[in-house]
Write an enzyme that holds these catalytic residues in place. Structure first.
Site, short mmCIF file in Angstrom:
data_model
loop_
_atom_site.label_atom_id
_atom_site.label_comp_id
_atom_site.label_asym_id
_atom_site.label_seq_id
_atom_site.Cartn_x
_atom_site.Cartn_y
_atom_site.Cartn_z
N SER A 1 0.67 -1.10 -0.11
CA SER A 1 -0.09 -0.08 0.04
C SER A 1 0.72 1.15 0.12
CB SER A 1 -0.99 -0.29 1.09
OG SER A 1 -1.80 -1.09 1.17
N ARG B 1 1.49 4.26 -3.04
CA ARG B 1 1.50 5.78 -2.72
C ARG B 1 2.48 6.43 -3.00
NH1 ARG B 1 -2.42 2.42 -0.57
NH2 ARG B 1 -4.50 3.38 -0.01
N GLY C 1 -5.95 -4.01 -8.22
CA GLY C 1 -7.08 -3.14 -7.95
C GLY C 1 -6.45 -1.87 -7.14
N ASP D 1 -7.45 -8.09 3.73
CA ASP D 1 -6.55 -8.91 2.92
C ASP D 1 -6.37 -10.18 3.64
OD1 ASP D 1 -6.85 -7.42 0.78
OD2 ASP D 1 -5.08 -6.12 1.39
N LYS E 1 -12.81 -9.00 -4.11
CA LYS E 1 -11.45 -8.86 -4.28
C LYS E 1 -10.73 -9.61 -5.69
CE LYS E 1 -9.82 -6.45 -0.50
NZ LYS E 1 -9.04 -5.36 -0.69
N ARG F 1 -3.22 -14.20 -2.63
CA ARG F 1 -3.39 -14.42 -0.98
C ARG F 1 -4.18 -15.84 -0.98
NH1 ARG F 1 -1.45 -9.93 0.84
NH2 ARG F 1 -1.92 -8.04 -0.07
#
Length: 450
Positions: free
Chosen positions: A29, A33, A101, A327, A354, A403
């Site tokens: 994440s 970013r 995503g 997640d 997901k 996952r």
């Protein structure tokens, strides 16, 4: 057929004690970013510890396509020379976001208030996933989108030439939706307000402040109110990416269910909006401790020590915790299978949309391995059979979902019979060193077509 090339069938078998240091990759994440906000700053942002999985590499390629200068210096060291808020150029080619995503939705937000157009696509899994949850709020800024039926990729986003600020209540807990709206708000005049009824991961808010944006967060009766002042000049940063708690979940959970294990996972980000799994595991009776707690780059960090925990009990996971561990429910279900009693998970409808329908994917595989699962639209439960009693012996479908693949491979490390997955290739999207890292701890993993 895999969306990642040739499928890679994999099998894991009962392992001896897992031990050693599990140095998992950088946080996915924060990596996404860092690249996006670096591209929207003026000047050079330096990033260390970037996750070099396929998802993040696709975001780096996208930032180059929008005009930023993105350089890989090796060893997780990257630099981004940004073009400023509103400075994105129109890409020459279609933007392929692979399996990500997070990547596609954040990038859509970042370009949505610039007077340019861009077409987005992805792999077979991403192209099935709903984008209207992002394009609907982006339309409030004046952005237009044209995609396939159901709001699916491939999709063209036409940025707003004269964007207006918005006030948006996020209908379901989603850090991706919140972040897309905030990124779009950067190039809108005035104040953009996002209200979330349940707090989700706050990396975007923390990082926006770090880059110099004017952003406030207020807890009100309406919910968590985030106010962003548009059109700042973002200042370049030096970012050390903490290690990913979602990746750490796999060696941690493997250690909890494999007899005799003692594994240290150093430098894990413990942002409270991301650490719900570890709280849940401790409530189940896991021998999981935090060592050397500290702060790095504005994020809380610690070393996690996980030891074999044969006496874990099933619990009811509070629905309000879902956003902080969305997640991690697949790997939690594997731990739950090795506990005793029922683990009930509610408020988890997000899992249905997901990379795959994760509730269905895990339920089918767990049942095939001798574990009882019940499910509904927004909940599921796993009936634990106790430590060492999972039968295994099945081949489970990964559904192009990293996952799901890793969760079943961890399950095989403590099952009575080997557990296989039909395709382990998606693991490279988030955890490219999963196989060698787990093998270094003592896990028994093999590629079946090798």
């Amino acid at each position: 057929m895999s969306g990642h090339g040739t499928p890679i069938p994999m099998t894991s078998t009962l392992s001896g004690p897992l031990s050693g240091r599990a140095e998992v990759p950088g946080d996915k994440s924060i990596s996404h970013r860092s690249l996006i906000l670096g591209a929207m700053a003026v000047g050079e942002t330096r990033i260390s510890g970037l996750l070099e999985g396929e998802d993040v590499i696709d975001t780096a390629k996208a930032m180059r396509a929008f005009g930023a200068e993105v350089t890989d210096h090796g060893g997780g060291e990257w630099s981004v020379y940004g073009v400023g808020v509103g400075g994105f150029a129109e890409p020459d080619q279609v933007i392929d976001c692979g399996n990500s995503g997070t990547g596609v939705r954040l990038i859509m937000g970042a370009m949505a208030t610039s007077p340019i157009s861009a077409t987005f696509t992805g792999d077979a899994s991403l192209n099935k996933r709903p984008m209207a949850r992002v394009t609907d709020p982006l339309a409030l800024f004046g952005t237009r989108s044209v995609g396939r039926s159901g709001g699916r990729l491939p999709m063209t986003i036409v940025g707003a030439a004269d964007p207006v600020p918005v006030r948006y209540v996020v209908p379901v807990p989603s850090a991706q939706v919140k972040s897309a709206v905030l990124l779009a708000g950067l190039n809108a005049p005035g104040k953009t307000v996002v209200i979330e009824k349940e707090a989700t991961r706050d990396h975007t808010e923390r990082m926006l402040r770090g880059f110099g944006a004017e952003l406030t967060v207020e807890e009100t009766e309406e919910g968590r109110v985030i106010t962003l002042t548009g059109r700042p000049e973002l200042k370049p940063q030096t970012i050390a990416v903490p290690r990913d708690p979602s990746s750490a979940a796999f060696p941690v959970c493997a250690a909890l269910i494999v007899p005799g294990s003692d594994v240290l996972v150093p430098g894990i980000g413990l942002n409270p909006t991301r650490s719900g799994l570890f709280t849940t595991l401790r409530e189940m009776g896991a021998d999981l401790t935090y060592e050397n707690e500290r702060e790095e780059g504005g994020e809380p960090v610690a070393d996690l020590r996980a030891r074999y925990s044969p006496d874990m009990k099933g619990i009811e996971v509070p629905p309000e915790r879902a956003a902080s561990m969305i997640d991690e429910y697949p790997i939690l279900s594997v731990v739950a299978a090795n506990a005793t009693g029922t683990t009930m998970m509610t408020g988890v409808k997000e899992l249905r949309v997901k990379e795959s329908d994760r509730i269905d994917a895990m339920a089918v595989g767990l049942r095939a391995c001798g574990v009882e699962v019940d499910e509904g639209d927004d909940w599921w439960s796993v009936e634990g059979v106790g430590a060492g009693n999972v039968a295994g012996g099945a081949t489970c479908a990964s559904h192009l979902d990293h996952r799901i693949a890793m969760s079943f491979l961890v399950m095989g490390m403590a099952a009575q019979k080997p557990v296989s997955v039909d395709d382990g290739s998606p693991i490279a999207t988030s955890f490219p060193v999963f196989e060698p890292l787990m093998a270094s701890l003592g896990a028994s993993l093999r590629r079946d077509n090798a």
